[in-house]
Design a protein around this motif. Structure first.
Motif, PDB file in Angstrom:
ATOM      1  N   HIS A  59      -4.577   3.979   9.038  1.00  0.00           N
ATOM      2  CA  HIS A  59      -4.576   4.682   7.745  1.00  0.00           C
ATOM      3  C   HIS A  59      -3.301   4.431   6.942  1.00  0.00           C
ATOM      4  CE1 HIS A  59      -8.134   6.634   9.279  1.00  0.00           C
ATOM      5  NE2 HIS A  59      -7.456   7.017  10.344  1.00  0.00           N
ATOM      6  N   ALA A  60      -2.766   3.211   7.049  1.00  0.00           N
ATOM      7  CA  ALA A  60      -1.568   2.845   6.297  1.00  0.00           C
ATOM      8  C   ALA A  60      -1.804   1.508   5.598  1.00  0.00           C
ATOM      9  CB  ALA A  60      -0.352   2.765   7.236  1.00  0.00           C
ATOM     10  N   PRO A  61      -2.644   1.488   4.551  1.00  0.00           N
ATOM     11  CA  PRO A  61      -2.985   0.214   3.910  1.00  0.00           C
ATOM     12  C   PRO A  61      -1.789  -0.491   3.285  1.00  0.00           C
ATOM     13  CG  PRO A  61      -3.837   2.054   2.638  1.00  0.00           C
ATOM     14  CD  PRO A  61      -3.314   2.614   3.919  1.00  0.00           C
ATOM     15  N   TRP A  62      -0.735   0.241   2.929  1.00  0.00           N
ATOM     16  CA  TRP A  62       0.452  -0.384   2.341  1.00  0.00           C
ATOM     17  C   TRP A  62       1.155  -1.303   3.340  1.00  0.00           C
ATOM     18  CZ3 TRP A  62      -0.194   4.722   3.433  1.00  0.00           C
ATOM     19  CH2 TRP A  62       0.551   5.242   4.482  1.00  0.00           C
ATOM     20  N   GLN A  63       0.852  -1.180   4.614  1.00  0.00           N
ATOM     21  CA  GLN A  63       1.449  -2.050   5.631  1.00  0.00           C
ATOM     22  C   GLN A  63       0.650  -3.351   5.794  1.00  0.00           C
ATOM     23  OE1 GLN A  63       1.696   0.304   9.192  1.00  0.00           O
ATOM     24  NE2 GLN A  63       3.317   1.598   8.382  1.00  0.00           N
ATOM     25  N   ASN A  92      -9.473  -7.778   0.467  1.00  0.00           N
ATOM     26  CA  ASN A  92     -10.613  -6.863   0.436  1.00  0.00           C
ATOM     27  C   ASN A  92     -10.997  -6.522  -0.999  1.00  0.00           C
ATOM     28  OD1 ASN A  92     -10.686  -6.809   3.207  1.00  0.00           O
ATOM     29  ND2 ASN A  92      -9.640  -4.852   3.392  1.00  0.00           N
ATOM     30  N   ARG A  93     -10.009  -6.323  -1.857  1.00  0.00           N
ATOM     31  CA  ARG A  93     -10.275  -6.018  -3.272  1.00  0.00           C
ATOM     32  C   ARG A  93     -10.980  -7.198  -3.946  1.00  0.00           C
ATOM     33  NH1 ARG A  93      -7.963  -7.461  -7.774  1.00  0.00           N
ATOM     34  NH2 ARG A  93      -6.147  -8.321  -6.740  1.00  0.00           N
ATOM     35  N   LEU A  94     -10.532  -8.415  -3.642  1.00  0.00           N
ATOM     36  CA  LEU A  94     -11.167  -9.599  -4.216  1.00  0.00           C
ATOM     37  C   LEU A  94     -12.611  -9.733  -3.735  1.00  0.00           C
ATOM     38  CD1 LEU A  94      -8.276 -12.211  -3.879  1.00  0.00           C
ATOM     39  CD2 LEU A  94      -9.002 -11.008  -5.932  1.00  0.00           C
TER      40      LEU A  94
END
Length: 76
Positions: A11-15, A23-25
């Protein structure tokens, strides 16, 4: 012989910045709730090709295709 490795915290996507960006692409082509079996193989291959030929900031604006195959796609 020993290679250092890193596990990101749950639960630490910034890492996992690069992973989250990819994933966004992918979500541009495949919405989150969609079942991939509804897409044709040709459409999936087209999406893969587009993503692999898209320049990435994290690798000096080269494309994954250029890095993997060692071929320059741009004339600049």
């Amino acid at each position: 012989d020993k290679i250092p490795f890193y596990f990101a915290d749950p639960h630490a996507p910034w890492q996992r910045g690069t992973n989250e960006n990819i994933n966004r692409l992918l979500r541009e082509y495949f919405p989150k709730a969609d079942d991939l079996t509804g897409y044709s193989k040709d459409y999936i291959n087209t999406c893969i090709e587009k993503l692999n030929k898209r320049p990435r900031k994290c690798v000096g604006w080269k494309t994954p295709y250029e890095l993997f195959f060692g071929k320059v796609l741009r004339l600049i």
